[in-house]
Design an enzyme around this catalytic site. Sequence first.
Site, PDB file in Angstrom:
ATOM      1  N   LYS A 114      28.238  14.263  27.447  1.00 29.24           N
ATOM      2  CA  LYS A 114      29.204  15.259  27.974  1.00 29.24           C
ATOM      3  C   LYS A 114      30.446  14.737  27.813  1.00 29.24           C
ATOM      4  O   LYS A 114      31.061  13.771  28.070  1.00 29.24           O
ATOM      5  CB  LYS A 114      28.875  15.598  29.304  1.00 29.24           C
ATOM      6  CG  LYS A 114      29.473  17.101  29.932  1.00 29.24           C
ATOM      7  CD  LYS A 114      29.247  17.139  31.299  1.00 29.24           C
ATOM      8  CE  LYS A 114      29.923  18.354  32.152  1.00 29.24           C
ATOM      9  NZ  LYS A 114      29.283  18.575  33.374  1.00 29.24           N
ATOM     10  N   HIS A 116      33.242  16.541  28.674  1.00 27.66           N
ATOM     11  CA  HIS A 116      34.264  17.283  29.630  1.00 27.66           C
ATOM     12  C   HIS A 116      33.592  16.904  31.260  1.00 27.66           C
ATOM     13  O   HIS A 116      32.589  16.492  31.213  1.00 27.66           O
ATOM     14  CB  HIS A 116      34.324  18.651  29.455  1.00 27.66           C
ATOM     15  CG  HIS A 116      33.042  19.412  29.651  1.00 27.66           C
ATOM     16  ND1 HIS A 116      32.250  19.515  28.703  1.00 27.66           N
ATOM     17  CD2 HIS A 116      32.467  19.973  30.638  1.00 27.66           C
ATOM     18  CE1 HIS A 116      31.286  20.276  29.046  1.00 27.66           C
ATOM     19  NE2 HIS A 116      31.440  20.653  30.266  1.00 27.66           N
TER      20      HIS A 116
END
Length: 224
Positions: A114, A116
């Site tokens: 991921k 963010h």
Amino acid sequence: MAVSPSISNFSSSAFIELALSNEVLKFGEYVLKSGRISPYFFNAGLLSTGEMLSLLANGYAEALAQQVKVSGSDELVIFGAAYKGIPFVAATAQALWNNHGINAHWGYNRKEAKDHGEGGNLVGADVNGKAVWVLDDVITAGTAMREVVDILDAAGATVAGILVALDRKERGQNEQSAIQELAENLKVPVQALVNIDDIIDYVAKKGEETQLAKMRHYREQYGV
């Protein structure tokens, strides 16, 4: 290191019967990735009811509780290999607390990191500096499990052991199974709730001679 013995109080026959009735375990002719024609197939993705997940998680929890007792440690970190291992590890953490009073820390990996929010490819418990038990469904070639080991290593963790639902006990490219190779290379225990010998015993008790002959022949051809 040798593969660990089966879990003492876990009912392999109850699990096999439930798996058959829900088509998680099926008999027939199935072409595996290896090209082998198998007389049975196990699809852990179909462990999709509360009853089945509970039985599996209780088996995992019992095995882990035994390990905690042996090690004498009051800390347990468990890790689910994406994707199937994620619900397994969550349910097992609950079973450990509800059935054994063990407050395990649990986490899992993402297939893609991921970029963010908290970022990264690990979710849940902080594994840095921890010895972690990895949960998964079946180890075939061992490739996916080695990827998980690399992920944990990069996060500063070590593998304490590996726990799977089924051990097919088949030879890989040499005379060892993938599970035996992992146990030897990582120098950690590798346990399975059920293996092909349990399934053969179950079929024999049911008196299904044709299926029994196929299972035994397959075991003789490819087994370790």
